[in-house]
Design a protein around this motif. Sequence first.
Motif, PDB file in Angstrom:
ATOM      1  N   PHE A 101       8.606   2.156 -25.228  1.00 19.50           N
ATOM      2  CA  PHE A 101       8.578   2.428 -23.788  1.00 19.50           C
ATOM      3  C   PHE A 101       7.158   2.330 -23.246  1.00 19.50           C
ATOM      4  CE2 PHE A 101       8.031   5.254 -20.173  1.00 19.50           C
ATOM      5  CZ  PHE A 101       9.084   4.886 -19.343  1.00 19.50           C
ATOM      6  N   ALA A 102       6.214   2.956 -23.938  1.00 16.21           N
ATOM      7  CA  ALA A 102       4.817   2.935 -23.495  1.00 16.21           C
ATOM      8  C   ALA A 102       4.255   1.520 -23.526  1.00 16.21           C
ATOM      9  CB  ALA A 102       3.980   3.860 -24.374  1.00 16.21           C
ATOM     10  N   ALA A 103       4.569   0.776 -24.577  1.00 19.46           N
ATOM     11  CA  ALA A 103       4.042  -0.586 -24.698  1.00 19.46           C
ATOM     12  C   ALA A 103       4.551  -1.472 -23.565  1.00 19.46           C
ATOM     13  CB  ALA A 103       4.415  -1.183 -26.049  1.00 19.46           C
ATOM     14  N   GLU A 104       5.816  -1.300 -23.192  1.00 13.78           N
ATOM     15  CA  GLU A 104       6.334  -2.069 -22.058  1.00 13.78           C
ATOM     16  C   GLU A 104       5.617  -1.684 -20.770  1.00 13.78           C
ATOM     17  OE1 GLU A 104      10.898  -3.228 -23.306  1.00 13.78           O
ATOM     18  OE2 GLU A 104      10.578  -1.618 -21.850  1.00 13.78           O
TER      19      GLU A 104
ATOM     20  N   LEU B  58      -5.169   9.412 -27.464  1.00 12.04           N
ATOM     21  CA  LEU B  58      -6.092   8.902 -26.446  1.00 12.04           C
ATOM     22  C   LEU B  58      -7.305   8.256 -27.099  1.00 12.04           C
ATOM     23  CD1 LEU B  58      -6.081  11.585 -23.613  1.00 12.04           C
ATOM     24  CD2 LEU B  58      -5.194   9.266 -23.507  1.00 12.04           C
ATOM     25  N   ARG B  59      -7.764   8.818 -28.203  1.00 13.08           N
ATOM     26  CA  ARG B  59      -8.888   8.196 -28.904  1.00 13.08           C
ATOM     27  C   ARG B  59      -8.487   6.833 -29.461  1.00 13.08           C
ATOM     28  NH1 ARG B  59      -9.494  13.710 -30.705  1.00 13.08           N
ATOM     29  NH2 ARG B  59     -11.184  14.692 -29.518  1.00 13.08           N
ATOM     30  N   ALA B  60      -7.234   6.721 -29.920  1.00  8.39           N
ATOM     31  CA  ALA B  60      -6.740   5.430 -30.406  1.00  8.39           C
ATOM     32  C   ALA B  60      -6.671   4.421 -29.258  1.00  8.39           C
ATOM     33  CB  ALA B  60      -5.369   5.600 -31.052  1.00  8.39           C
TER      34      ALA B  60
ATOM     35  N   LEU C   1      -0.574  10.603 -21.846  1.00  8.13           N
ATOM     36  CA  LEU C   1      -0.614  11.862 -21.098  1.00  8.13           C
ATOM     37  C   LEU C   1       0.775  12.287 -20.645  1.00  8.13           C
ATOM     38  CD1 LEU C   1      -3.795  11.225 -18.917  1.00  8.13           C
ATOM     39  CD2 LEU C   1      -3.604  12.801 -20.863  1.00  8.13           C
ATOM     40  N   ALA C   2       1.636  11.322 -20.330  1.00  2.30           N
ATOM     41  CA  ALA C   2       2.948  11.626 -19.754  1.00  2.30           C
ATOM     42  C   ALA C   2       4.022  11.898 -20.802  1.00  2.30           C
ATOM     43  CB  ALA C   2       3.387  10.472 -18.853  1.00  2.30           C
ATOM     44  N   GLN C   3       3.704  11.720 -22.070  1.00  2.00           N
ATOM     45  CA  GLN C   3       4.716  11.921 -23.101  1.00  2.00           C
ATOM     46  C   GLN C   3       5.186  13.374 -23.145  1.00  2.00           C
ATOM     47  OE1 GLN C   3       3.058  10.553 -26.826  1.00  2.00           O
ATOM     48  NE2 GLN C   3       2.968   8.415 -26.168  1.00  2.00           N
ATOM     49  N   ARG C   4       6.508  13.547 -23.003  1.00  2.00           N
ATOM     50  CA  ARG C   4       7.190  14.831 -23.191  1.00  2.00           C
ATOM     51  C   ARG C   4       6.759  15.932 -22.223  1.00  2.00           C
ATOM     52  NH1 ARG C   4       6.338  12.646 -28.235  1.00  2.00           N
ATOM     53  NH2 ARG C   4       8.230  12.247 -29.450  1.00  2.00           N
ATOM     54  N   ILE C   5       6.201  15.575 -21.089  1.00  2.00           N
ATOM     55  CA  ILE C   5       5.879  16.558 -20.066  1.00  2.00           C
ATOM     56  C   ILE C   5       6.272  16.005 -18.706  1.00  2.00           C
ATOM     57  CG2 ILE C   5       3.987  17.605 -21.380  1.00  2.00           C
ATOM     58  CD1 ILE C   5       2.028  16.113 -19.617  1.00  2.00           C
ATOM     59  N   ARG C   6       6.301  16.860 -17.693  1.00  2.00           N
ATOM     60  CA  ARG C   6       6.658  16.423 -16.347  1.00  2.00           C
ATOM     61  C   ARG C   6       5.536  15.573 -15.760  1.00  2.00           C
ATOM     62  NH1 ARG C   6       8.144  21.835 -16.213  1.00  2.00           N
ATOM     63  NH2 ARG C   6       6.287  22.357 -14.978  1.00  2.00           N
ATOM     64  N   MET C   7       5.923  14.721 -14.801  1.00  2.00           N
ATOM     65  CA  MET C   7       4.950  13.831 -14.167  1.00  2.00           C
ATOM     66  C   MET C   7       3.830  14.626 -13.499  1.00  2.00           C
ATOM     67  SD  MET C   7       5.758  10.428 -14.249  1.00  2.00           S
ATOM     68  CE  MET C   7       5.610   9.577 -12.681  1.00  2.00           C
ATOM     69  N   SER C   8       4.190  15.724 -12.870  1.00  2.00           N
ATOM     70  CA  SER C   8       3.172  16.533 -12.191  1.00  2.00           C
ATOM     71  C   SER C   8       2.163  17.088 -13.184  1.00  2.00           C
ATOM     72  CB  SER C   8       3.830  17.670 -11.413  1.00  2.00           C
ATOM     73  OG  SER C   8       4.598  18.498 -12.271  1.00  2.00           O
ATOM     74  N   GLN C   9       2.632  17.464 -14.379  1.00  2.00           N
ATOM     75  CA  GLN C   9       1.720  17.954 -15.419  1.00  2.00           C
ATOM     76  C   GLN C   9       0.823  16.830 -15.919  1.00  2.00           C
ATOM     77  OE1 GLN C   9       5.027  19.513 -17.868  1.00  2.00           O
ATOM     78  NE2 GLN C   9       3.963  21.477 -17.849  1.00  2.00           N
ATOM     79  N   ALA C  10       1.410  15.647 -16.107  1.00  2.00           N
ATOM     80  CA  ALA C  10       0.625  14.501 -16.565  1.00  2.00           C
ATOM     81  C   ALA C  10      -0.438  14.137 -15.536  1.00  2.00           C
ATOM     82  CB  ALA C  10       1.543  13.310 -16.833  1.00  2.00           C
ATOM     83  N   ALA C  11      -0.074  14.197 -14.249  1.00  2.00           N
ATOM     84  CA  ALA C  11      -1.037  13.884 -13.193  1.00  2.00           C
ATOM     85  C   ALA C  11      -2.199  14.873 -13.217  1.00  2.00           C
ATOM     86  CB  ALA C  11      -0.351  13.894 -11.833  1.00  2.00           C
ATOM     87  N   ALA C  12      -1.895  16.148 -13.509  1.00  2.00           N
ATOM     88  CA  ALA C  12      -2.960  17.154 -13.580  1.00  2.00           C
ATOM     89  C   ALA C  12      -3.871  16.886 -14.773  1.00  2.00           C
ATOM     90  CB  ALA C  12      -2.351  18.548 -13.675  1.00  2.00           C
TER      91      ALA C  12
ATOM     92  N   ARG D  70       0.827  -1.200   0.000  1.00  2.00           N
ATOM     93  CA  ARG D  70       0.000   0.000   0.000  1.00  2.00           C
ATOM     94  C   ARG D  70       0.862   1.251   0.000  1.00  2.00           C
ATOM     95  NH1 ARG D  70      -4.017   2.256   4.686  1.00  2.00           N
ATOM     96  NH2 ARG D  70      -1.982   2.916   5.471  1.00  2.00           N
ATOM     97  N   ALA D  71       1.935   1.246   0.780  1.00  2.00           N
ATOM     98  CA  ALA D  71       2.845   2.387   0.804  1.00  2.00           C
ATOM     99  C   ALA D  71       3.459   2.618  -0.575  1.00  2.00           C
ATOM    100  CB  ALA D  71       3.941   2.171   1.843  1.00  2.00           C
ATOM    101  N   PHE D  72       3.807   1.527  -1.250  1.00  2.00           N
ATOM    102  CA  PHE D  72       4.341   1.643  -2.610  1.00  2.00           C
ATOM    103  C   PHE D  72       3.332   2.309  -3.540  1.00  2.00           C
ATOM    104  CE2 PHE D  72       4.442  -0.136  -6.912  1.00  2.00           C
ATOM    105  CZ  PHE D  72       5.743   0.149  -7.314  1.00  2.00           C
ATOM    106  N   TRP D  73       2.084   1.846  -3.486  1.00  2.00           N
ATOM    107  CA  TRP D  73       1.071   2.354  -4.395  1.00  2.00           C
ATOM    108  C   TRP D  73       0.698   3.793  -4.095  1.00  2.00           C
ATOM    109  CZ3 TRP D  73      -4.479   0.205  -5.366  1.00  2.00           C
ATOM    110  CH2 TRP D  73      -4.836   0.419  -6.695  1.00  2.00           C
ATOM    111  N   GLU D  74       0.682   4.152  -2.825  1.00  2.00           N
ATOM    112  CA  GLU D  74       0.341   5.528  -2.468  1.00  2.00           C
ATOM    113  C   GLU D  74       1.400   6.516  -2.947  1.00  2.00           C
ATOM    114  OE1 GLU D  74      -0.314   5.193   1.706  1.00  2.00           O
ATOM    115  OE2 GLU D  74      -2.421   4.593   1.486  1.00  2.00           O
ATOM    116  N   GLY D  75       2.613   6.001  -3.231  1.00  2.00           N
ATOM    117  CA  GLY D  75       3.648   6.850  -3.787  1.00  2.00           C
ATOM    118  C   GLY D  75       3.809   6.709  -5.290  1.00  2.00           C
ATOM    119  N   PHE D  76       2.910   5.950  -5.925  1.00  2.00           N
ATOM    120  CA  PHE D  76       2.987   5.675  -7.367  1.00  2.00           C
ATOM    121  C   PHE D  76       2.179   6.739  -8.091  1.00  2.00           C
ATOM    122  CE2 PHE D  76       1.350   2.635 -10.862  1.00  2.00           C
ATOM    123  CZ  PHE D  76       2.440   2.882 -11.673  1.00  2.00           C
ATOM    124  N   THR D  77       2.867   7.743  -8.647  1.00  2.00           N
ATOM    125  CA  THR D  77       2.214   8.943  -9.180  1.00  2.00           C
ATOM    126  C   THR D  77       1.061   8.659 -10.137  1.00  2.00           C
ATOM    127  OG1 THR D  77       4.244  10.210  -8.903  1.00  2.00           O
ATOM    128  CG2 THR D  77       2.611  11.103 -10.426  1.00  2.00           C
TER     129      THR D  77
END
Length: 286
Positions: free
Chosen positions: A211-214, A173-175, A130-141, A20-27
């Motif tokens: 990378f995404a497919a993996e 995303l539609r794809a 969503l995460a392509q070419r942007i920061r994780m925080s931006q992707a999360a938003a 649970r601790a692992f998942w709660e830190g999984f952005t």
Amino acid sequence: MAVHRVEVAVQGPWSLATSRAFWEGFTPSALPERTGEALEATFLVEGEWRRASVSVTQHGATAVLSLSGAGDLDRAATQVCRFLSLDVDGRAWPDVGLRDPVIGLAQSSLPGLRPCGFYSPYEAAAWSVLAQRIRMSQAAALKASLLRDGVFIPPAELRGADLDLPGRKAEYLRAVAEAALDGVLDGPRLRALKPAAAVLEVQQVKGLGPFAAELVVLRGANAPDAVPHNEARLSDEVAERYGRPLAEVSEEWRPYRTWASVHLRVLRERRLAGVPAGAQAEAVPG
């Protein structure tokens, strides 16, 4: 609403608290820290794409799943076991640590960790876009803007949505939505394939590169025994700790190469953060 209770005999080491601790830190999961011992989540059930909620508790070697929702709760329980790695026979996992002292160190500092993944390959694929070419925080938003009552937008709704997103993210995303509706991103089907074949299939979805497919296969379908070949941080950590190539080192990790890779990534994050190697952290970064 009636609660559907399922008891799962977990084979091999498992700690709900560590996982649970692992998942709660999984952005990508954006799971808020909670009080109490249970892991609680609400998600879309694959295939029917209806909401289900689960509360997971641990009683010795048994995971108790308390589920509610309007859909097929047996199917939901199977999905929970997959994204929490409860469906993997981990009885030989300690042997990997005996063969490889680095993994043994990770096991001792992360006792009972079972890598938790995305709720589904569909959500993993959407996150990858969503995460392509942007920061994780931006992707999360961006992901947060696509939640509907706390769960990610269903694929049928995503396919027809008017999305205001940068670059080609809306197109991709539609794809992803089409692929989910067509069964290309079905979790049980991807898990049944050899990981390399599953990765090649996922790469046929527009916008999902190697990378995404993996990520979709290893953390979306949560395949337990595959090596991520396109994750530079993992390769760097292997070079730092072993001085040998990942492909060679990972042979000692079979049949838990994904698990070992995740553990090694956690060791890297802790090392870079200055956490002592043998310490047990209260929260584990994903």
